[in-house]
Design a protein around this motif. Structure first.
Motif, PDB file in Angstrom:
ATOM      1  N   LEU A 163      50.992  18.199  63.043  1.00 50.24           N
ATOM      2  CA  LEU A 163      49.890  18.046  63.990  1.00 50.24           C
ATOM      3  C   LEU A 163      50.040  18.962  65.197  1.00 50.24           C
ATOM      4  O   LEU A 163      49.092  19.623  65.604  1.00 50.24           O
ATOM      5  CB  LEU A 163      49.772  16.593  64.447  1.00 50.24           C
ATOM      6  N   GLU A 191      42.250  15.964  61.787  1.00 54.08           N
ATOM      7  CA  GLU A 191      43.636  16.170  62.207  1.00 54.08           C
ATOM      8  C   GLU A 191      43.720  16.970  63.500  1.00 54.08           C
ATOM      9  O   GLU A 191      44.675  16.827  64.256  1.00 54.08           O
ATOM     10  CB  GLU A 191      44.433  16.863  61.096  1.00 54.08           C
ATOM     11  N   TYR A 200      43.444  14.434  66.232  1.00 51.95           N
ATOM     12  CA  TYR A 200      44.717  13.723  66.359  1.00 51.95           C
ATOM     13  C   TYR A 200      45.765  14.614  67.027  1.00 51.95           C
ATOM     14  O   TYR A 200      46.567  14.143  67.831  1.00 51.95           O
ATOM     15  CB  TYR A 200      45.223  13.260  64.996  1.00 51.95           C
ATOM     16  N   ALA A 201      45.736  15.898  66.720  1.00 48.35           N
ATOM     17  CA  ALA A 201      46.678  16.835  67.336  1.00 48.35           C
ATOM     18  C   ALA A 201      46.437  16.928  68.839  1.00 48.35           C
ATOM     19  O   ALA A 201      47.393  16.978  69.619  1.00 48.35           O
ATOM     20  CB  ALA A 201      46.545  18.210  66.683  1.00 48.35           C
TER      21      ALA A 201
END
Length: 73
Positions: free
Chosen positions: A3, A53, A56-57
């Motif tokens: 991530l 993602e 989320y990163a």
């Protein structure tokens, strides 16, 4: 790709601010949207080049950034 590897910093892009996967989408822009109550689904619709993602990163990067100790002189 982990991530945090999705967060890139290039001094020649966006003033050296953290971006996502080398695109001109800044981590701070995504965080501002989420902080304003925009849903992840809406962010993904508004920025079709982003992946879940990436969001989320951005969140993980922010969590790590604010937990980093800073020393004052």
């Amino acid at each position: 790709m982990s991530l945090l590897e999705r967060v890139t910093v290039n001094p020649l892009q966006c003033g050296g601010r953290p971006c996502l996967r080398g695109m001109r989408i800044r981590v701070s822009d995504v965080l501002d949207l989420l902080g304003a109550g925009v849903s992840i689904e809406t962010v993904l619709e508004d920025y079709p080049d982003l992946e879940r993602e990436d969001i989320y990163a951005a969140l993980l990067w922010a969590a790590r950034y604010i937990d980093h100790p800073r020393l004052s002189a």
